[in-house]
Design an enzyme around this catalytic site. Structure first.
Site, PDB file in Angstrom:
ATOM      1  N   CYS A  72     -23.421   3.374   9.693  1.00 36.30           N
ATOM      2  CA  CYS A  72     -23.161   3.084  11.214  1.00 36.30           C
ATOM      3  C   CYS A  72     -22.453   4.286  11.920  1.00 36.30           C
ATOM      4  O   CYS A  72     -22.451   4.757  12.979  1.00 36.30           O
ATOM      5  CB  CYS A  72     -22.580   1.857  11.504  1.00 36.30           C
ATOM      6  SG  CYS A  72     -20.812   1.654  10.319  1.00 36.30           S
TER       7      CYS A  72
ATOM      8  N   GLU B 295     -29.841   4.682  18.425  1.00 29.52           N
ATOM      9  CA  GLU B 295     -29.368   4.882  16.935  1.00 29.52           C
ATOM     10  C   GLU B 295     -30.791   4.785  16.261  1.00 29.52           C
ATOM     11  O   GLU B 295     -31.546   3.791  16.540  1.00 29.52           O
ATOM     12  CB  GLU B 295     -28.450   3.657  16.676  1.00 29.52           C
ATOM     13  CG  GLU B 295     -28.269   3.760  15.226  1.00 29.52           C
ATOM     14  CD  GLU B 295     -27.266   2.421  14.620  1.00 29.52           C
ATOM     15  OE1 GLU B 295     -27.616   1.390  14.951  1.00 29.52           O
ATOM     16  OE2 GLU B 295     -26.334   2.644  14.259  1.00 29.52           O
TER      17      GLU B 295
HETATM   18  P1  NAD Z   1     -29.012  -6.406  12.315  1.00 24.73           P
HETATM   19  O1  NAD Z   1     -28.410  -6.682  13.630  1.00 24.73           O
HETATM   20  O2  NAD Z   1     -30.497  -6.690  12.583  1.00 24.73           O
HETATM   21  O3  NAD Z   1     -28.432  -7.617  11.372  1.00 24.73           O
HETATM   22  C1  NAD Z   1     -27.244  -7.907  10.980  1.00 24.73           C
HETATM   23  C2  NAD Z   1     -27.100  -9.410  10.488  1.00 24.73           C
HETATM   24  O4  NAD Z   1     -27.247 -10.211  11.753  1.00 24.73           O
HETATM   25  C3  NAD Z   1     -28.040  -9.621   9.311  1.00 24.73           C
HETATM   26  O5  NAD Z   1     -27.327 -10.561   8.451  1.00 24.73           O
HETATM   27  C4  NAD Z   1     -29.102 -10.632  10.380  1.00 24.73           C
HETATM   28  O6  NAD Z   1     -29.746 -11.347   9.421  1.00 24.73           O
HETATM   29  C5  NAD Z   1     -28.093 -11.139  11.188  1.00 24.73           C
HETATM   30  N1  NAD Z   1     -29.029 -11.576  12.288  1.00 24.73           N
HETATM   31  C6  NAD Z   1     -30.063 -11.007  12.984  1.00 24.73           C
HETATM   32  N2  NAD Z   1     -30.441 -11.715  13.899  1.00 24.73           N
HETATM   33  C7  NAD Z   1     -29.442 -12.623  14.318  1.00 24.73           C
HETATM   34  C8  NAD Z   1     -29.242 -13.598  15.303  1.00 24.73           C
HETATM   35  N3  NAD Z   1     -30.124 -13.738  16.265  1.00 24.73           N
HETATM   36  N4  NAD Z   1     -28.224 -14.323  15.228  1.00 24.73           N
HETATM   37  C9  NAD Z   1     -27.076 -14.100  14.197  1.00 24.73           C
HETATM   38  N5  NAD Z   1     -27.444 -13.305  13.222  1.00 24.73           N
HETATM   39  C10 NAD Z   1     -28.719 -12.541  13.285  1.00 24.73           C
HETATM   40  O7  NAD Z   1     -28.486  -5.201  11.508  1.00 24.73           O
HETATM   41  P2  NAD Z   1     -29.135  -4.256  10.317  1.00 24.73           P
HETATM   42  O8  NAD Z   1     -30.394  -3.980  10.464  1.00 24.73           O
HETATM   43  O9  NAD Z   1     -28.795  -5.419   9.023  1.00 24.73           O
HETATM   44  O10 NAD Z   1     -28.017  -3.256   9.952  1.00 24.73           O
HETATM   45  C11 NAD Z   1     -28.049  -2.050  10.842  1.00 24.73           C
HETATM   46  C12 NAD Z   1     -27.242  -2.290  11.777  1.00 24.73           C
HETATM   47  O11 NAD Z   1     -25.769  -2.345  11.403  1.00 24.73           O
HETATM   48  C13 NAD Z   1     -26.915  -0.776  12.619  1.00 24.73           C
HETATM   49  O12 NAD Z   1     -27.017  -0.956  14.015  1.00 24.73           O
HETATM   50  C14 NAD Z   1     -25.668  -0.346  12.050  1.00 24.73           C
HETATM   51  O13 NAD Z   1     -25.140   0.781  12.891  1.00 24.73           O
HETATM   52  C15 NAD Z   1     -24.785  -1.432  11.929  1.00 24.73           C
HETATM   53  N6  NAD Z   1     -23.649  -1.301  11.198  1.00 24.73           N
HETATM   54  C16 NAD Z   1     -22.321  -1.272  11.928  1.00 24.73           C
HETATM   55  C17 NAD Z   1     -21.152  -1.014  11.098  1.00 24.73           C
HETATM   56  C18 NAD Z   1     -20.055  -1.023  11.846  1.00 24.73           C
HETATM   57  O14 NAD Z   1     -19.193  -1.173  10.996  1.00 24.73           O
HETATM   58  N7  NAD Z   1     -19.938  -0.743  13.092  1.00 24.73           N
HETATM   59  C19 NAD Z   1     -21.494  -1.134   9.669  1.00 24.73           C
HETATM   60  C20 NAD Z   1     -22.608  -1.259   9.155  1.00 24.73           C
HETATM   61  C21 NAD Z   1     -23.631  -1.352   9.879  1.00 24.73           C
END
Ligand code: NAD
Length: 488
Positions: A291, A392
């Site tokens: 991220c 992103e």
């Molecule tokens: P994502 O948003 O697709 O999923 C994250 C989590 O949310 C997963 O557990 C997923 O199953 C869950 N989820 C999906 N839809 C949902 C809903 N409608 N309601 C509740 N939960 C739901 O993200 P990803 O693809 O797993 O991870 C990548 C993203 O995470 C990137 O955008 C990255 O920048 C971000 N990230 C941010 C940080 C930070 O500290 N700012 C750290 C790591 C990753």
């Protein structure tokens, strides 16, 4: 590729199968083949986890017995340490991490930050005396007490699962909350193992629960909409973060959101090792799936052609240095899933349509294995209004943008919906620190300074999130303050 053992849920103190013995296959990013099976929680399992966490918060001494909590979290730390090899295997086989990336970025950072939280615990102020005040009000003695917010739903992504799971779970438990952890469907193993080890550590039933599942949204949305859950701590994409805000509104859910980023690294002309500063921005660690990665490189128009040549050579020299599962020197493997590969490839096509020049990479690499391999990729002649500069990508794709002068560099860095991190390379530290003050992000690294540590708050401005993880600030996200005043 080695097969992983089947994972279980951890609910109300029991490590167990999902209702109806439901499971789902997890796919290995290196091979594209099944590498294991995980428990697939049904709605009934999630409801039980919420009920258990609620009961453990409301009806046990967990939230008030600071010393027992601290001792258990120390014990869990010890178990995580002794099980590093198992976590390492999960991060590699299930999470697609390269062998050279795991020790420092997956395990070392996570455990180091956990240790820092334990060291901070004695500094938490549970009560603060405000002394007497008044008139004109009634003369009163006042104090503020800090109390855990209650039941926390922790929803985490797949890229650095141990680090993010610890950031949420350990901070919330230290604060006295109870937790339901919902890991990402692609990487259920790390969360499930944490549940197993918490059971081994002797955690009281219900204080920590883990629900894994194939459906990305079902369990998360149940946590977000259930009135028994007090706070959602979410790390993931900005799109899902917004949806959580919307869905959490009817129960006025407290929200802590760590979201995406599109951070800029500004390399100034006077940077002492210009070539090294430029070349080291190649987005290769964990295939760019971080991220806080600096995915926009900003160099001056004066030295732009020179920077392009440096990058051309650096990318050419990188061929053969990535995509090998067993090479301990490599930091780049595949991206997490087929879906993610197609998404990243879509951005690579878009960049070319938008008129950027593909300097390096840009292709899928099936010759590296049956999984989801994309070449380290670099676009030059990029302007900051292109979508590849604004959105992103979350893959190994760097974009290089020219600036006219320092003010222009700051303008470009800040002209982003995101505000997570950033970097400045300069020969003049004082100037670098002045510029850092003007960058609208949650962290700025000057000349390679390390902004991520367990004792420092981490988080984003703008669409990169709300709230801070890690450090005392991170623990305080899980506390409410209450004023108590008595007439004197
Ligand atoms: P994502 O948003 O697709 O999923 C994250 C989590 O949310 C997963 O557990 C997923 O199953 C869950 N989820 C999906 N839809 C949902 C809903 N409608 N309601 C509740 N939960 C739901 O993200 P990803 O693809 O797993 O991870 C990548 C993203 O995470 C990137 O955008 C990255 O920048 C971000 N990230 C941010 C940080 C930070 O500290 N700012 C750290 C790591 C990753």
């Amino acid at each position: 590729m080695q097969l992983l053992s089947e994972t279980r849920l951890y609910i109300d103190g029991a490590v167990r199968r999902a209702a109806g013995e439901r499971t789902y296959d997890t796919i290995g990013p290196w091979t594209g083949e099944v590498v294991g099976r995980a428990a697939d929680a049904a709605a009934e399992d999630v409801r039980q986890a919420i009920a258990a966490a609620r009961r453990a918060f409301d009806a046990t001494a967990w939230s008030t017995d600071h010393s027992t909590r601290f001792a258990l979290l120390k014990r869990l730390y010890g178990l995580l340490e002794t099980n590093q090899e198992r976590f390492s295997t999960l991060c590699r086989v299930q999470g697609g991490s390269a062998l050279g990336y795991v020790p420092r970025a997956q395990l070392g950072m996570a455990l180091g930050c956990y240790k820092a939280l334990l060291e901070l615990f004695p500094q938490i102020q549970w009560e603060k005396d405000y002394g007497e005040a008044g008139p004109p009000q009634y003369r009163s003695h006042r104090k503020v007490v800090y109390e855990p917010v209650g039941v926390v739903g922790a929803i985490t992504p797949w890229n650095v699962p141990l680090y993010v799971n610890i950031g949420k779970v350990v901070s919330a438990l230290l604060a006295g909350c109870t937790v339901i952890l919902k890991p990402a469907p692609d990487t259920p193993g790390v969360g499930a193992l944490m549940g197993e080890l918490a059971a081994e550590a002797g955690f009281p039933a219900g204080v920590f629960n883990v629900v894994t599942g194939a459906d990305p949204a079902m369990a998360g949305e149940m946590l977000v909409t259930d009135p028994r859950v007090d706070l959602i701590s979410f790390t993931g994409s900005t799109a899902v973060g917004k949806r959580i805000m919307e869905k959490g509104a009817p129960t006025l859910k407290r929200l802590f959101l760590e979201l995406g980023g599109k951070s800029a690294k500004i390399v100034l002309d006077d940077a002492p090792d210009f070539a090294q500063e430029v070349a080291s921005t190649m987005l290769v660690g964990h295939a760019g799936q971080g991220c806080a990665v600096q995915s926009r490189l900003l160099v001056s128009r004066k030295r732009y052609a020179e920077a392009v040549e440096i990058l051309r050579r650096a990318y050419a020299a990188y061929e053969g240095k990535w995509g090998d599962f067993d090479d301990p020197a490599q930091v780049m493997g595949p991206v997490i899933s087929k879906k993610q590969m197609e998404r990243v490839m879509g951005y690579i096509e878009l960049g070319q349509r938008e008129g950027a020049t593909l300097l390096a990479g840009g292709k899928k690499r099936p010759d590296k294995g049956g999984g989801w391999f994309i070449e380290p990729t670099c676009f030059v002649n990029v302007t900051n209004d292109m979508r590849i500069a604004r959105e992103e990508i979350f893959g190994p794709v760097l974009v290089v943008i020219a600036f006219e002068d320092e003010n222009d560099a700051v303008r470009i860095a800040n002209e982003s919906d995101y505000g997570l991190s950033g970097g400045i390379a300069t020969g003049d530290l004082a100037q670098g620190l002045r510029l850092a003050n003007r960058i609208r992000t949650g962290s700025v690294s000057v000349n390679g300074g390390m902004c991520i540590a367990g004792d420092l708050p981490f988080g984003g401005y703008k669409m990169s999130g709300i709230g801070r993880e890690w450090g005392l600030e991170g623990i305080e996200e899980y506390l409410e303050s209450k004023v108590v005043a008595w007439r004197v």
